[in-house]
Structures are given as structure tokens and as C-alpha cells.
Scaffold this motif. Structure first.
Motif, mmCIF file in Angstrom:
data_model
loop_
_atom_site.group_PDB
_atom_site.id
_atom_site.type_symbol
_atom_site.label_atom_id
_atom_site.label_comp_id
_atom_site.label_asym_id
_atom_site.label_seq_id
_atom_site.Cartn_x
_atom_site.Cartn_y
_atom_site.Cartn_z
ATOM 1 N N VAL A 1 -10.848 36.692 33.117
ATOM 2 C CA VAL A 1 -10.537 38.097 32.865
ATOM 3 C C VAL A 1 -9.818 38.609 34.104
ATOM 4 C CG1 VAL A 1 -11.488 40.423 32.660
ATOM 5 C CG2 VAL A 1 -12.356 38.597 31.206
ATOM 6 N N GLY B 1 -9.031 38.311 28.643
ATOM 7 C CA GLY B 1 -8.964 39.762 28.646
ATOM 8 C C GLY B 1 -8.337 40.259 29.926
ATOM 9 N N SER C 1 -7.732 46.656 28.460
ATOM 10 C CA SER C 1 -7.937 48.077 28.718
ATOM 11 C C SER C 1 -6.845 48.544 29.664
ATOM 12 C CB SER C 1 -9.311 48.320 29.341
ATOM 13 O OG SER C 1 -9.452 49.686 29.706
ATOM 14 N N HIS D 1 -7.440 46.838 22.013
ATOM 15 C CA HIS D 1 -7.126 47.522 23.254
ATOM 16 C C HIS D 1 -7.758 48.910 23.258
ATOM 17 C CE1 HIS D 1 -3.585 48.444 20.531
ATOM 18 N NE2 HIS D 1 -4.132 49.638 20.703
ATOM 19 N N VAL E 1 -14.365 45.090 28.392
ATOM 20 C CA VAL E 1 -13.615 43.868 28.054
ATOM 21 C C VAL E 1 -14.569 42.695 27.884
ATOM 22 C CG1 VAL E 1 -12.006 42.144 28.980
ATOM 23 C CG2 VAL E 1 -11.405 44.569 29.048
#
Length: 317
Positions: free
Chosen positions: A106, A135, A230, A286, A313
């Protein structure tokens, strides 16, 4: 370094890559369970992981994180190659292979880190590792059209000689302790850091243009398919307005430079909002967070907002 298991325990070390270059890396948080993500931080142009200490500390009890200094920052060696976004992505890729830190990843990226992170995603996908990045949290991140707003020669002239962090109020708004903040300032003021920042800026515009050639914002299916992302939008106009006023107050800039940048400030918020929302097209999953009352350095003045999005996330994967 050879004795460190980077998937377990908490460690910090200068790590030699196969290229002979050495990068500083740190891992924090619980031991890695196979298949669970590790969070990787990618700072902005001429920025250090010292800025991220509070975000890391908030995540540390429950989330495993990797923080590293790219070439020319902190204890890391200077880069043997031009510090373009694509070269920095290759450097990160080499570091992860050297450390033996497996995906999924991530990414948490700020400002120019948004360009670097997407070059890294492209690199992993070209290696047929499509699912490696699970993510992303974009923290007031740049995208391929961001040069519409910055850099700006008029602003450079107007804010010349200013103590920027003090002028924009970040020295007061920061959540870092006094010692942590001093570490940020000491790093930024080092000759090595300033030389690296200058080199990164020399390649910034071309790096952004190079990313644009990949047309990542227009893909169907999206670049990250259904991996959660995000987008946290800050309000950099707050910073720029303070910098503009401080520069004008000491006589910086010609009347024409002041006029042109003053006009840009009027349209800045709408353009910035549009650019931030376009990043959402990178994934079907999102969410968009407007961090009101905070400027560009959200991770310093509102680290809890970044932490909340990292956790969203992770829950959404």
C-alpha cells in the motif's frame, strides 16, 4: 544488515543495493503475516521521511510500515543516475528486492510522490506483477497535469529568501514534537539535501510529462482496477497566499510578476480541486476527502487524516 529479517521486528539500516548504492531504510509495526500489505511512504520533491514520523507512530501498533530515504536524502547515497520519477521508482523496486519485502504494497504518497508512485505501479505491472500494489493513499498528490499550477517562475521570484515553513505557519501548525521538527529542519538545511532537491526539480517537469505519455488516467479498465485508493485534498492556496503576501511585503517580485501570480491565486482552488478529483479515475473503488483548513503538508499538520485513510484502504482490500 545481512542478519536483518525485514519482514519481522523493527530495524533501521543503510542498505547496499546490487548497484553499489546505499539507501537508508526502516521498518516498524507488527511482524508481517504473508499476504498482508505493508505500507510504503513516498515523500514529495526534496522531502524526507522525517516529515512522516507522526503518521508512522500512529500506525505502528497495528500496521507494518517501510520508510526509506531515496538517493541524496538523509543517510542515503547520492544517485548515480538522474533523479527522474521513473529512476526513483526503479530505485525503490531494487530496494524492495534487496530487502526481501514481498507484495502486496500500500503506497502513501505526497505531492511529487504521486508521480513517483504511479511510475512504480507502472514498473510492477510491466514486470507482470499487476496485483503488487493493493491500494494507494494520495496526499495532496501531483498528477500529470499539475504543471498547470506549479512550478511558477513568478512565485519563485516573489518568495525568494523566505523561511517558507515559518511563513506558511507550518512551524506552528505541525503536530511533530520540537525534537522531531528540528530533525526535519536539520535535514532540509543540509548541503547534500539542498543539492538533491535542486537536482530533483531539474527533472520534475520532464518526469511529469513522461508520466502523461502513459495515459494512466484514461484507461479502461482503470490502472488499479478495483484496488482501493483515497485522495486527500489539501488547500495549498492557503500556503501560497501567505507566501505571496510575505514576499510582496519585503519588496520581492516585479509588479508584473505580482499581478500574474495574484491572478493565478484566484483560479487556483478550482483547478486544484479538478486535478485532485481526476486521480480518482485510477480505480473503481475510491473516496475523496477534502481536508479543510489545512494546506499542502497534510501529513504534518493533520496526520490523523492520513492515518484514517490508510486504515480505510487496508479495510477495503
Amino acid at each position: 544488515m545481512a542478519d536483518i529479517d525485514w519482514e519481522r521486528g523493527e530495524s533501521s539500516s543503510v542498505v547496499p543495493l546490487q548497484t553499489g548504492q546505499r539507501l537508508f531504510a526502516s521498518v516498524y509495526g507488527p511482524d508481517r503475516v504473508p499476504g498482508t500489505p505493508i505500507v510504503i511512504f513516498i515523500p514529495g520533491v526534496a522531502c524526507s521521511i522525517t516529515e512522516w514520523v507522526v503518521v508512522r507512530r500512529f500506525l505502528q501498533p497495528t500496521v507494518r510500515t517501510l520508510l526509506y530515504e531515496r538517493s541524496g536524502i538523509g543517510a542515503s547515497d547520492e544517485s548515480p543516475t538522474p533523479p527522474t520519477a521513473s529512476n526513483i521508482a526503479i530505485e525503490l523496486n531494487n530496494l524492495l528486492k534487496t530487502l526481501g519485502i514481498a507484495p502486496p504494497y500500500v503506497i502513501v504518497c505526497h505531492s511529487y510522490g504521486g508521480i513517483i508512485s504511479r511510475e512504480f505501479i507502472d514498473l510492477r505491472q510491466r514486470e507482470n506483477r499487476v496485483a503488487d500494489v493493493a491500494g494507494v493513499v494520495f496526499v495532496d498528490a501531483n498528477q500529470e497535469k499539475s504543471t498547470i499550477l506549479w512550478p511558477d517562475a513568478n512565485l519563485d521570484a516573489i518568495q525568494q529568501g523566505l523561511d517558507w515553513f515559518t511563513v506558511i505557519g507550518l512551524s506552528r501548525a505541525r503536530v511533530l514534537t520540537d525534537a522531531e521538527w528540528q530533525a526535519v529542519l536539520d535535514e532540509r538545511e543540509s548541503e547534500k539535501h539542498q543539492a538533491t532537491g535542486k537536482r530533483e526539480m531539474e527533472h520534475y517537469v520532464n518526469s511529469v510529462a513522461e508520466l502523461g505519455l502513459k495515459h494512466q488516467l484514461d484507461r479502461d479498465p482503470p490502472l488499479l482496477n478495483s484496488c482501493p485508493i483515497s485522495v486527500l485534498k489539501g488547500h495549498p492556496k492557503m500556503d501560497l497566499r501567505k507566501s505571496f503576501e510575505a514576499g510582496v511585503s519585503i519588496g520581492n517580485g516585479t509588479p508584473e510578476q505580482r499581478r500574474q501570480f495574484s491572478e493565478k491565486l484566484v483560479v487556483y482552488p478550482a483547478i486544484h480541486d479538478k486535478l485532485q478529483r481526476e486521480i480518482l479515475s485510477l480505480s473503481r473503488i475510491h473516496r475523496f476527502v477534502d481536508v479543510e483548513g489545512h494546506g499542502h503538508f497534510i501529513h504534518i499538520s493533520a496526520p490523523e487524516a492520513v492515518v484514517a485513510e490508510v486504515n480505510w484502504v487496508l479495510r477495503s482490500i
